[in-house]
Structures are given as C-alpha cells and as structure tokens.
Design a protein around this motif. Structure first.
Motif, PDB file in Angstrom:
ATOM      1  N   GLU A   1       3.739  -0.145 -13.350  1.00 54.72           N
ATOM      2  CA  GLU A   1       2.293   0.553 -12.637  1.00 54.72           C
ATOM      3  C   GLU A   1       1.895  -0.271 -11.696  1.00 54.72           C
ATOM      4  OE1 GLU A   1      -2.555   1.329 -13.912  1.00 54.72           O
ATOM      5  OE2 GLU A   1      -0.959   0.794 -15.866  1.00 54.72           O
ATOM      6  N   ILE A   2       1.642   0.609 -10.755  1.00 49.61           N
ATOM      7  CA  ILE A   2       0.818  -0.379  -8.907  1.00 49.61           C
ATOM      8  C   ILE A   2      -0.419  -0.501  -9.451  1.00 49.61           C
ATOM      9  CG2 ILE A   2       0.702  -0.169  -6.879  1.00 49.61           C
ATOM     10  CD1 ILE A   2       3.465  -0.151  -7.712  1.00 49.61           C
ATOM     11  N   ALA A   3      -1.153  -1.543 -10.044  1.00 55.30           N
ATOM     12  CA  ALA A   3      -2.657  -1.546 -10.045  1.00 55.30           C
ATOM     13  C   ALA A   3      -3.558  -2.099  -9.057  1.00 55.30           C
ATOM     14  CB  ALA A   3      -2.421  -3.638 -11.367  1.00 55.30           C
ATOM     15  N   ALA A   4      -2.863  -3.216  -8.101  1.00 47.04           N
ATOM     16  CA  ALA A   4      -3.402  -3.345  -6.911  1.00 47.04           C
ATOM     17  C   ALA A   4      -2.587  -3.139  -5.552  1.00 47.04           C
ATOM     18  CB  ALA A   4      -4.185  -4.596  -7.131  1.00 47.04           C
ATOM     19  N   THR A   5      -3.843  -2.412  -4.727  1.00 46.84           N
ATOM     20  CA  THR A   5      -2.094  -2.861  -2.932  1.00 46.84           C
ATOM     21  C   THR A   5      -2.534  -3.660  -2.363  1.00 46.84           C
ATOM     22  OG1 THR A   5      -3.422  -0.558  -2.533  1.00 46.84           O
ATOM     23  CG2 THR A   5      -1.184  -0.384  -3.745  1.00 46.84           C
ATOM     24  N   ILE A   6      -1.762  -4.433  -1.807  1.00 47.95           N
ATOM     25  CA  ILE A   6      -1.144  -5.250  -1.076  1.00 47.95           C
ATOM     26  C   ILE A   6      -1.351  -4.988   0.867  1.00 47.95           C
ATOM     27  CG2 ILE A   6      -1.743  -7.724   0.297  1.00 47.95           C
ATOM     28  CD1 ILE A   6      -2.375  -6.895  -3.484  1.00 47.95           C
TER      29      ILE A   6
ATOM     30  N   GLU B   1       0.882  -1.427  -0.096  1.00 48.99           N
ATOM     31  CA  GLU B   1      -0.077  -0.107   0.027  1.00 48.99           C
ATOM     32  C   GLU B   1       0.433   1.314   0.003  1.00 48.99           C
ATOM     33  OE1 GLU B   1      -2.774   0.026   2.849  1.00 48.99           O
ATOM     34  OE2 GLU B   1      -1.552  -0.861   4.396  1.00 48.99           O
ATOM     35  N   PRO B   2       0.584   1.880  -0.594  1.00 49.57           N
ATOM     36  CA  PRO B   2       1.574   3.603  -0.368  1.00 49.57           C
ATOM     37  C   PRO B   2       1.744   4.440   0.204  1.00 49.57           C
ATOM     38  CG  PRO B   2      -1.124   4.085  -1.878  1.00 49.57           C
ATOM     39  CD  PRO B   2      -1.053   2.847  -1.692  1.00 49.57           C
ATOM     40  N   GLY B   3       0.808   3.892   1.252  1.00 44.20           N
ATOM     41  CA  GLY B   3       1.135   5.031   2.768  1.00 44.20           C
ATOM     42  C   GLY B   3       1.658   4.913   3.309  1.00 44.20           C
ATOM     43  N   SER B   4       2.230   2.993   3.424  1.00 45.94           N
ATOM     44  CA  SER B   4       3.772   2.385   3.651  1.00 45.94           C
ATOM     45  C   SER B   4       4.563   2.763   3.835  1.00 45.94           C
ATOM     46  CB  SER B   4       3.248   0.710   3.830  1.00 45.94           C
ATOM     47  OG  SER B   4       4.472   0.755   2.684  1.00 45.94           O
ATOM     48  N   ALA B   5       5.400   2.785   4.658  1.00 47.89           N
ATOM     49  CA  ALA B   5       6.474   3.508   4.829  1.00 47.89           C
ATOM     50  C   ALA B   5       7.962   3.100   3.880  1.00 47.89           C
ATOM     51  CB  ALA B   5       7.541   2.976   5.785  1.00 47.89           C
ATOM     52  N   THR B   6       7.402   2.013   3.324  1.00 47.83           N
ATOM     53  CA  THR B   6       8.897   1.571   1.578  1.00 47.83           C
ATOM     54  C   THR B   6       7.230   1.998   0.564  1.00 47.83           C
ATOM     55  OG1 THR B   6       8.803  -0.700   2.533  1.00 47.83           O
ATOM     56  CG2 THR B   6       8.584  -0.227   0.771  1.00 47.83           C
TER      57      THR B   6
END
Length: 170
Positions: free
Chosen positions: A79-84, A54-59
């Motif tokens: 392209e980040i199509a889906a985040t986990i 997920e884009p909000g994580s530190a990584t």
C-alpha cells in the motif's frame, strides 16, 4: 514529445497509444528499503505500507498494474502510504526511519544501502522498464541510431541487455 530531444532514456515509460517509439532495454528490479534498515520479512498474505514515487510519474504509472499483479499472484500487497517526488528521497527517508520504502534496488545500493538489508519481493518480483524513447524516425537516423546501437552493445557487454538488472553491492 515536443521534439526538443532526439532520444531519451526513460525509467517507467508506459504510455499505450503514444506517438513515440520505445525500446525496452532492460527491467530494473525494485526492492523494499526497510525502515531504519531493520529486519523485515514478507510472506504470502503480507500487507505493507510503503513510501514510493508519486503516482503521476512515469514509473508510478508503470508500477500501478504491476503492484496489483503482485498482490493477486504472490499474495503480497504493498500500500503506497505516502508519495515523494524522487526515489533518492524515498531511500533516505526509509533509512532515517520514516517508513519502509519501495525503490529501485540499484539506486538503494548506490546510496549505500547494503544489498543484504534490502527486502526482495516474491518471484518474479517487481520491476520497472528502462526504455529508450523517441520518434520512430529518430531511431533510424544518425547520430541517434549510432548512439542507440552503442548503448545496446554496452548493455550487452555488461550482461544486462534485455534482462533483469540487479545491482550488486561492491
């Protein structure tokens, strides 16, 4: 930040202006876990949809600018199509055929993905920082200072201090 913990080992911490001191111990290589581990080639001009953290994580935050640089300098656009929420899930979903996954190379190997099945990104690649984080005063006081010193020595013995860490399949 709350001061509950003296030091933390953090993947991807990249918060400019933070009151926390940080020391980058090494850079961990990222790789593509191909869907169903099928052959996949990346060339200049490639665009690839991937599952990732997920884009909000530190990584996620640390990789954002690095992904842009990869596209600009190496001509490979991910392209980040889906985040986990976890890289473990990203690796397992990619293995099961739900899409290609962008994950730490070392984790994919630890989860049983053969190193030869992973797709390396064009040089210089994509990495996430692994850092020791804490209040500045904590780095100079015992027992934290001793722990930090021993951690640095252990990394040096393993040959990964201050450099890229690339796990190898056994």
């Amino acid at each position: 930040r709350s001061g509950e913990y003296t030091l933390a080992l953090v993947a991807g911490f990249d918060e400019a202006g933070s009151e926390l001191a940080r020391e980058t111990l090494f850079e961990e290589a990222m790789a593509i876990v191909p869907s169903r581990l099928e052959k996949l080639a990346l060339r200049r001009g490639s665009e690839l949809s991937v599952l990732s953290i997920e884009p909000g994580s530190a990584t996620g935050r640390a990789l954002r600018a690095r992904l842009s640089r990869l596209a600009r300098e190496r001509g490979v656009r991910l392209e980040i199509a889906a985040t986990i929420q976890s890289y473990t899930a990203v690796v397992q979903l990619a293995r099961a055929g739900f899409g290609h996954g962008l994950a730490p190379r070392s984790l994919a190997i630890a989860l049983g993905v053969p190193g030869s099945a992973l797709v390396e990104l064009p040089k210089p690649g994509l990495h996430r920082p692994i850092q020791l984080v804490g209040r500045a005063a904590a780095f100079s006081r015992e027992p934290a200072a001793g722990f930090a010193d021993e951690l640095r020595r252990a990394l040096a013995r393993a040959g990964i201090q201050g450099q890229e860490f690339r796990a190898r399949a056994l």
